[in-house]
Scaffold this motif. Structure first.
Motif, PDB file in Angstrom:
ATOM      1  N   TYR A  43       0.858  -1.183   0.000  1.00  0.00           N
ATOM      2  CA  TYR A  43       0.000   0.000   0.000  1.00  0.00           C
ATOM      3  C   TYR A  43       0.895   1.234   0.000  1.00  0.00           C
ATOM      4  CZ  TYR A  43      -3.542   3.322   1.781  1.00  0.00           C
ATOM      5  OH  TYR A  43      -4.389   4.388   1.958  1.00  0.00           O
ATOM      6  N   PHE A  52       1.211  -5.348   3.269  1.00  0.00           N
ATOM      7  CA  PHE A  52       0.050  -5.800   4.043  1.00  0.00           C
ATOM      8  C   PHE A  52      -0.346  -7.202   3.613  1.00  0.00           C
ATOM      9  CE2 PHE A  52      -1.780  -3.892   0.245  1.00  0.00           C
ATOM     10  CZ  PHE A  52      -2.727  -4.832  -0.133  1.00  0.00           C
ATOM     11  N   VAL A  56      -7.146  -7.256   6.609  1.00  0.00           N
ATOM     12  CA  VAL A  56      -6.580  -5.979   7.032  1.00  0.00           C
ATOM     13  C   VAL A  56      -7.490  -4.848   6.565  1.00  0.00           C
ATOM     14  CG1 VAL A  56      -5.195  -5.729   4.935  1.00  0.00           C
ATOM     15  CG2 VAL A  56      -4.418  -4.626   7.036  1.00  0.00           C
ATOM     16  N   LEU A  58      -7.178  -0.750   5.462  1.00  0.00           N
ATOM     17  CA  LEU A  58      -6.254   0.324   5.106  1.00  0.00           C
ATOM     18  C   LEU A  58      -6.997   1.653   5.086  1.00  0.00           C
ATOM     19  CD1 LEU A  58      -4.509  -1.435   2.071  1.00  0.00           C
ATOM     20  CD2 LEU A  58      -3.805  -1.484   4.469  1.00  0.00           C
ATOM     21  N   CYS A  76     -11.799  -7.200  -1.868  1.00  0.00           N
ATOM     22  CA  CYS A  76     -11.779  -5.898  -1.192  1.00  0.00           C
ATOM     23  C   CYS A  76     -13.142  -5.224  -1.263  1.00  0.00           C
ATOM     24  CB  CYS A  76     -10.716  -5.024  -1.868  1.00  0.00           C
ATOM     25  SG  CYS A  76     -10.584  -3.357  -1.230  1.00  0.00           S
ATOM     26  N   GLU A 108       1.562   3.237  10.874  1.00  0.00           N
ATOM     27  CA  GLU A 108       1.130   2.684   9.591  1.00  0.00           C
ATOM     28  C   GLU A 108      -0.389   2.864   9.449  1.00  0.00           C
ATOM     29  OE1 GLU A 108       2.382  -1.198   8.571  1.00  0.00           O
ATOM     30  OE2 GLU A 108       4.499  -0.830   9.021  1.00  0.00           O
ATOM     31  N   SER A 110      -2.964   1.286   8.781  1.00  0.00           N
ATOM     32  CA  SER A 110      -3.606  -0.018   8.610  1.00  0.00           C
ATOM     33  C   SER A 110      -3.980  -0.609   9.961  1.00  0.00           C
ATOM     34  CB  SER A 110      -2.664  -0.977   7.876  1.00  0.00           C
ATOM     35  OG  SER A 110      -1.482  -1.178   8.630  1.00  0.00           O
ATOM     36  N   ASN A 112      -4.542  -4.590  11.302  1.00  0.00           N
ATOM     37  CA  ASN A 112      -4.553  -6.025  11.034  1.00  0.00           C
ATOM     38  C   ASN A 112      -5.630  -6.701  11.887  1.00  0.00           C
ATOM     39  OD1 ASN A 112      -2.222  -6.181   9.202  1.00  0.00           O
ATOM     40  ND2 ASN A 112      -1.062  -5.513  10.989  1.00  0.00           N
ATOM     41  N   SER A 153     -12.085  -0.078  14.811  1.00  0.00           N
ATOM     42  CA  SER A 153     -10.752   0.029  14.230  1.00  0.00           C
ATOM     43  C   SER A 153      -9.805   0.783  15.163  1.00  0.00           C
ATOM     44  CB  SER A 153     -10.813   0.741  12.880  1.00  0.00           C
ATOM     45  OG  SER A 153     -11.612   0.035  11.960  1.00  0.00           O
ATOM     46  N   LYS A 157      -6.442  -0.659  16.854  1.00  0.00           N
ATOM     47  CA  LYS A 157      -5.196   0.062  16.588  1.00  0.00           C
ATOM     48  C   LYS A 157      -4.529   0.514  17.882  1.00  0.00           C
ATOM     49  CE  LYS A 157      -2.364   1.998  13.568  1.00  0.00           C
ATOM     50  NZ  LYS A 157      -1.616   1.220  12.579  1.00  0.00           N
TER      51      LYS A 157
END
Length: 283
Positions: A43, A52, A56, A58, A76, A108, A110, A112, A153, A157
């Motif tokens: 990415y 990645f 995940v 992004l 996606c 980052e 993203s 995971n 998210s 994170k």
């Protein structure tokens, strides 16, 4: 229907069942979130690249230059929302995503996912898709599902970031502090290397290891992030923003901003809009 628009035709919220990125950089006026269930790749977001592997999520902010290079075919879903539909600054207490998922040069972009979390995200995205298919989608319901997506998210994170912070890197922690204090006035990696009492080459090596970016990239990115904040979160004129960021004049500021973002400050403000936070701060 998989999108809703404002009366003047601005995309407020959209959900697509495919990857909207390709090998060529693109820029969107909306916050863009890619929920990737299968596949892997790299990415690219502005100045940096991030490998990645699914599952995940992004993230990118309005007008970031982004693209993906697949190494294994992706499955996606692309979720996009405009600041006029959901203001991440206004809802900062509920979702804590500003500075965590978005607008952070040190992390980052993203999240995971475990397999259990992956299933939860699939359900949230299905709920969004089902509501968008209604004859008259409810914006209240859509905002609630979007808020849940972002809040979950942010929680994931935050937990992963706390684990990373257990691995202390004293010099890079100092660099981060120095950059936050001096990005308006110190623009050369050698300036920071001197303050850290290390060589510029050593600074570059440690920066790449910790942040996956060079010191120059981080200095530039931090300055442009501040410019974007002023353009989106205030009603200051371009001339006033240039002065606040210590540019010699608004013309030089505009040239630097366009060189680094591919668009002018005026275009950035026009496409992303001015946040409701700009008016709240004046009350």
């Amino acid at each position: 229907m998989n999108r809703i628009y404002s009366e003047n035709g601005t995309l407020l919220l959209g959900l697509q069942s495919e990857n909207i990125l390709s090998d060529n950089p693109v820029q969107f006026s909306e916050y863009t979130v890619l929920f990737i269930s299968e596949g892997e790749g790299i990415y690219y977001a502005d100045f940096a690249s991030f490998p990645f592997k699914a599952p995940v999520v992004l993230f990118s902010t309005p007008q970031q230059s982004i693209y993906i290079r697949e190494t294994k075919k992706l499955t996606c879903r692309a979720l996009q929302f405009h600041g006029d539909f959901y203001c991440i600054e206004f809802h900062r207490k509920e979702v804590a995503c500003n500075g965590l998922l978005f607008n952070n040069i040190y992390l980052e972009p993203s999240v995971n996912l475990t397999e259990e979390q992956h299933l939860l995200y699939k359900q949230i995205v299905k709920n969004l898709a089902d509501e968008l298919q209604q004859e008259e989608p409810s914006e209240i319901v859509l905002r609630a599902f979007l808020q849940l997506f972002l809040a979950k998210s942010s929680s994931i994170k935050m937990n992963s970031t706390e684990r990373l912070e257990l691995k202390k890197d004293e010099k890079m922690d100092q660099f981060k502090t120095l950059l936050e204090e001096n990005f308006l006035t110190l623009h050369k990696p050698s300036d920071y290397a001197s303050l850290l009492a290390i060589t510029p080459n050593n600074l570059t090596k440690q920066c790449n290891n910790r942040f996956n970016k060079t010191p120059t990239q981080m200095i530039q990115e931090r300055l442009i992030l501040e410019a974007k904040k002023h353009l989106h979160l205030t009603r200051l004129s371009i001339k006033e923003i240039a002065f606040a960021l210590k540019f010699q004049d608004e013309y030089y500021f505009s040239r630097v901003f366009k060189k680094m973002t591919k668009i002018s400050p005026q275009t950035f403000r026009k496409t992303t809009g001015i946040s409701i936070v700009a008016d709240l701060s004046r009350e």
